[in-house]
Design an enzyme around this catalytic site. Sequence first.
Site, PDB file in Angstrom:
ATOM      1  N   GLU A  19     -12.852-117.433  -9.191  1.00  0.00           N
ATOM      2  CA  GLU A  19     -14.066-117.231  -9.983  1.00  0.00           C
ATOM      3  C   GLU A  19     -13.751-117.146 -11.471  1.00  0.00           C
ATOM      4  OE1 GLU A  19     -15.895-114.975  -6.146  1.00  0.00           O
ATOM      5  OE2 GLU A  19     -15.565-113.800  -7.949  1.00  0.00           O
ATOM      6  N   CYS A 106     -20.047-113.158  -6.831  1.00  0.00           N
ATOM      7  CA  CYS A 106     -19.394-112.510  -5.705  1.00  0.00           C
ATOM      8  C   CYS A 106     -19.869-111.064  -5.600  1.00  0.00           C
ATOM      9  CB  CYS A 106     -17.873-112.655  -5.841  1.00  0.00           C
ATOM     10  SG  CYS A 106     -16.922-112.226  -4.367  1.00  0.00           S
ATOM     11  N   HIS A 125     -22.008-111.847  -2.951  1.00  0.00           N
ATOM     12  CA  HIS A 125     -21.227-111.927  -1.725  1.00  0.00           C
ATOM     13  C   HIS A 125     -21.959-111.084  -0.676  1.00  0.00           C
ATOM     14  CE1 HIS A 125     -17.936-111.316   1.117  1.00  0.00           C
ATOM     15  NE2 HIS A 125     -17.465-112.457   0.628  1.00  0.00           N
TER      16      HIS A 125
END
Length: 187
Positions: A19, A106, A125
């Site tokens: 990321e 995330c 996430h």
Amino acid sequence: MAQKSALIILAAEGAEEMEVIITGDVLARGEIRVVYAGLDGAEPVKCARGAHIVPDVKLEDVETEKFDIVILPGGQPGSNTLAESLLVRDVLKSQVESGGLIGAICAAPIALLSHGVKAELVTSHPSVKEKLEKGGYKYSEDRVVVSGKIITSRGPGTAFEFALKIVELLEGKDKATSLIAPMLLKL
């Protein structure tokens, strides 16, 4: 016109390297100046899967600088560290007050929750979905969500889409689209 700029905040330990790197790389390809800031200094940061990334600067040294977007990568325990940091709180507060964009991918949207950053709709996430919903956010399973000035995304597998959406918001759809073929992306 001045070059757009992005600040990527690295937690002391445990940021998700995909990321961090994919987002920063795609933004740089989009001709956006990327600054990697270390939360605990400018020493190498050990990421979630063991890669080490050397920040450009200490976050405290650019805390008052204006960026077009501030980006929080996910990963654990990096996301928790971002969520607990008073310095990150101050940077996000300043970004909101100046009308700048904030990106979180995330598990990093938990830092938005803990620091009181409002958004109509978020994604993340799956591991932090329930926490975000209990915190009052409306949740989406979409891979990338734009809600006002807040951009959220699901995880390492959505990092290219997240970054391309940021390029689109800062430099336009044509610029973002022009990056896809040279990277051999199939979206």
